[in-house]
Structure formats: structure tokens, C-alpha cells
Design a protein around this motif. Structure first.
Motif, PDB file in Angstrom:
ATOM      1  N   GLY A  98      -5.800  15.041 -20.125  1.00 21.26           N
ATOM      2  CA  GLY A  98      -5.062  15.192 -18.872  1.00 21.26           C
ATOM      3  C   GLY A  98      -5.922  15.239 -17.618  1.00 21.26           C
ATOM      4  N   ARG A  99      -7.245  15.100 -17.768  1.00 21.74           N
ATOM      5  CA  ARG A  99      -8.077  15.143 -16.562  1.00 21.74           C
ATOM      6  C   ARG A  99      -7.739  13.933 -15.691  1.00 21.74           C
ATOM      7  N   PRO A 100      -7.734  14.122 -14.378  1.00 17.22           N
ATOM      8  CA  PRO A 100      -7.296  13.021 -13.518  1.00 17.22           C
ATOM      9  C   PRO A 100      -8.301  11.882 -13.410  1.00 17.22           C
ATOM     10  N   PHE A 101      -9.578  12.218 -13.514  1.00 17.00           N
ATOM     11  CA  PHE A 101     -10.607  11.198 -13.307  1.00 17.00           C
ATOM     12  C   PHE A 101     -11.523  11.116 -14.527  1.00 17.00           C
ATOM     13  N   VAL A 102     -12.240  10.020 -14.594  1.00 11.97           N
ATOM     14  CA  VAL A 102     -13.040   9.761 -15.791  1.00 11.97           C
ATOM     15  C   VAL A 102     -14.023  10.892 -16.089  1.00 11.97           C
ATOM     16  N   ALA A 103     -14.678  11.407 -15.051  1.00  7.49           N
ATOM     17  CA  ALA A 103     -15.699  12.436 -15.284  1.00  7.49           C
ATOM     18  C   ALA A 103     -15.162  13.846 -15.036  1.00  7.49           C
ATOM     19  N   GLY A 104     -13.865  13.990 -14.919  1.00  4.38           N
ATOM     20  CA  GLY A 104     -13.330  15.335 -14.741  1.00  4.38           C
ATOM     21  C   GLY A 104     -12.306  15.439 -13.634  1.00  4.38           C
ATOM     22  N   GLU A 105     -12.408  16.523 -12.892  1.00  4.22           N
ATOM     23  CA  GLU A 105     -11.394  16.823 -11.879  1.00  4.22           C
ATOM     24  C   GLU A 105     -11.594  16.041 -10.590  1.00  4.22           C
ATOM     25  N   ARG A 106     -12.839  15.545 -10.401  1.00  4.24           N
ATOM     26  CA  ARG A 106     -13.126  14.869  -9.120  1.00  4.24           C
ATOM     27  C   ARG A 106     -13.359  13.372  -9.288  1.00  4.24           C
ATOM     28  N   PHE A 107     -12.944  12.628  -8.279  1.00  4.55           N
ATOM     29  CA  PHE A 107     -13.196  11.191  -8.226  1.00  4.55           C
ATOM     30  C   PHE A 107     -14.706  10.962  -8.083  1.00  4.55           C
ATOM     31  N   THR A 108     -15.250  10.054  -8.902  1.00  2.46           N
ATOM     32  CA  THR A 108     -16.700   9.786  -8.843  1.00  2.46           C
ATOM     33  C   THR A 108     -16.974   8.290  -8.992  1.00  2.46           C
ATOM     34  N   ILE A 109     -18.260   7.985  -8.978  1.00  3.84           N
ATOM     35  CA  ILE A 109     -18.696   6.588  -9.146  1.00  3.84           C
ATOM     36  C   ILE A 109     -18.232   6.021 -10.502  1.00  3.84           C
ATOM     37  N   ALA A 110     -18.014   6.887 -11.471  1.00  5.66           N
ATOM     38  CA  ALA A 110     -17.543   6.392 -12.777  1.00  5.66           C
ATOM     39  C   ALA A 110     -16.150   5.761 -12.638  1.00  5.66           C
ATOM     40  N   ASP A 111     -15.324   6.347 -11.764  1.00  5.58           N
ATOM     41  CA  ASP A 111     -14.009   5.743 -11.496  1.00  5.58           C
ATOM     42  C   ASP A 111     -14.174   4.424 -10.741  1.00  5.58           C
ATOM     43  N   ILE A 112     -15.180   4.390  -9.872  1.00  8.21           N
ATOM     44  CA  ILE A 112     -15.410   3.157  -9.101  1.00  8.21           C
ATOM     45  C   ILE A 112     -15.833   2.024 -10.038  1.00  8.21           C
ATOM     46  N   THR A 113     -16.643   2.354 -11.027  1.00  4.79           N
ATOM     47  CA  THR A 113     -17.035   1.323 -12.001  1.00  4.79           C
ATOM     48  C   THR A 113     -15.805   0.874 -12.793  1.00  4.79           C
TER      49      THR A 113
END
Ligand SMILES: N[C@@H](CCC(=O)N[C@@H](CS)C(=O)NCC(=O)O)C(=O)O
Length: 208
Positions: free
Chosen positions: A150-165
Motif C-alpha cells: 500500500g505504499r504510495p511510491f516505489v521507495a516508500g511514502e515519498r516521491f523519489t527518483i525511483a518513481d521518475i525512472t
């Protein structure tokens, strides 16, 4: 600072990174489809003949989208897109590499081994492209299982470069007219979340 630029999957990573940080840099358009990245003039800037390329104010050159993002992160730390403390930075890097290899790299290989544009750049192997295409569902199923917590973003709670990739992967998917199955509910939730971000929506609109 100047970005040698076109709307390509890896340049998109830098575009979104800049937009998320609210930074604007001068851009020098490069005609990729017209072959400009393969000219001696451009190869003198990046010997691999690839975008993006960032030229610093003192003329020094950086290539590789993630290295460019790292430089921008140090110059403009907030909002952090590459992690905060030691563990978080390593976690973001871990996830960025996982997404780069298993999601973006895999569909990127399909593009490199099928599109005419790459024919004189790589020895194209249709069987390899087909094998990567067969892995497509498997790769997204893996991401779906990961996001099932259920985490919103790939690396956890925050949007990061992993989501950008991951966004760059979605961009290649759009080019190849391929989309992850709706059956992957958690991956789909993540997709809807990132597609709704203005930084990414603006890139997709430019490509449309
Ligand atoms: N690892 C590089 C990959 C860069 C790359 O593959 N760029 C492609 C577009 S996504 C390119 O400029 N290709 C131009 C060409 O093949 O002539 C990065 O992360 O920046």
C-alpha cells in the motif's frame, strides 16, 4: 547551466526532476531523430552520442541522467528526490536501480532491439526483444507484489527518483503502445498516482 535536450526517455527523467524541484535551466534542442547525437560535433560532447547532457556554468560536462540528477540534487536540495539520511539515500538508490534494471531497462531493450532508429547503434536481436517482451508481465507482476503493502511510491511514502525512472519506463511503454495489465492493481494505483503529477503529465502532453 545548459541542458542538451530532446524529449527522450532519459531526458524525461531530468525534465521531471527539474520540474519537481521547480528549477529551470537553459535548453539546447538536439534533433535526435535527425541523427544529431551521432554527429562528430555532438560526439565531442558525449562520446556515447546520447542525451541528456548537462553543461555546467564553467563548461564542465555531465552525462548520464542519474548523475545529472545527483548534481541538481546537491545544488538544489529541496525537495529531496534522492533520499534524506544515509539509509534513505541508499534505499532510494536501491529502488532506482531495481526499477532501472527490471522495469525501464527491460522495456528499453525492446525498443533498442526493434526500432529502426537503433539499427546502426546496436546489433538488433529480435529474439532478445521478444524475450524481454515476454518478461514484461513478469516484471510488472513483481512491482505489483512489492506495492501490495500500500505504499504510495516505489521507495516508500515519498516521491523519489525511483518513481521518475518508472515514469521513463511508462514513456517507453507509450512509444511501443504497450501497457501493464490492469490486473496489477497495486502497480496501476502507482501508475495513476504518477501520471497525475503535473511534472509527468506535462511531458506526456508534449509527446502527444
Ligand atoms: N544511461 C544513459 C542513457 C542515455 C540514452 O540512452 N539516451 C538515448 C535516448 S533515451 C539517446 O540519446 N540516444 C541517441 C542515439 O542513440 O543516437 C542515461 O541515463 O542518460
Amino acid at each position: 547551466m545548459k541542458l542538451y535536450d530532446a524529449l527522450t526517455p532519459n531526458s524525461l527523467r531530468v525534465h521531471v526532476f527539474l520540474a519537481e524541484k521547480g528549477i529551470d535551466v537553459a535548453r539546447q534542442p538536439i534533433n535526435v531523430l535527425g541523427g544529431e547525437t551521432r554527429t562528430p560535433t555532438f560526439l565531442a560532447i558525449n562520446s556515447l552520442g546520447e542525451l541528456p547532457v548537462l553543461e555546467a556554468d564553467d563548461g564542465r560536462i555531465l552525462t548520464e541522467s542519474v548523475a545529472i540528477c545527483r548534481y541538481l540534487e546537491e545544488l538544489h536540495p529541496e525537495p529531496r528526490l534522492m533520499g534524506r539520511d544515509a539509509y534513505d539515500q541508499a534505499l532510494v538508490e536501491m529502488w532506482n536501480r531495481r526499477i532501472e534494471q527490471h522495469i525501464f531497462g527491460s522495456i528499453g531493450a525492446v525498443a533498442r532491439h526493434t526500432l529502426g532508429f537503433f539499427a546502426d547503434k546496436v546489433e538488433q536481436m529480435p529474439d532478445y526483444a521478444a524475450s524481454q517482451m515476454r518478461l514484461f508481465d513478469k516484471n510488472w507482476a513483481w512491482l505489483d507484489r512489492e506495492l501490495a503493502d500500500g505504499r504510495p511510491f516505489v521507495a516508500g511514502e515519498r516521491f523519489t527518483i525511483a518513481d521518475i525512472t518508472g515514469m521513463a519506463a511508462l514513456f517507453v511503454c507509450a512509444i511501443l503502445d504497450k501497457s501493464p495489465s490492469n490486473a496489477f492493481a497495486h502497480a496501476k494505483r502507482w501508475m495513476e498516482t504518477v501520471k497525475a503529477r503535473e511534472s509527468f503529465a506535462a511531458e506526456m502532453a508534449k509527446a502527444a
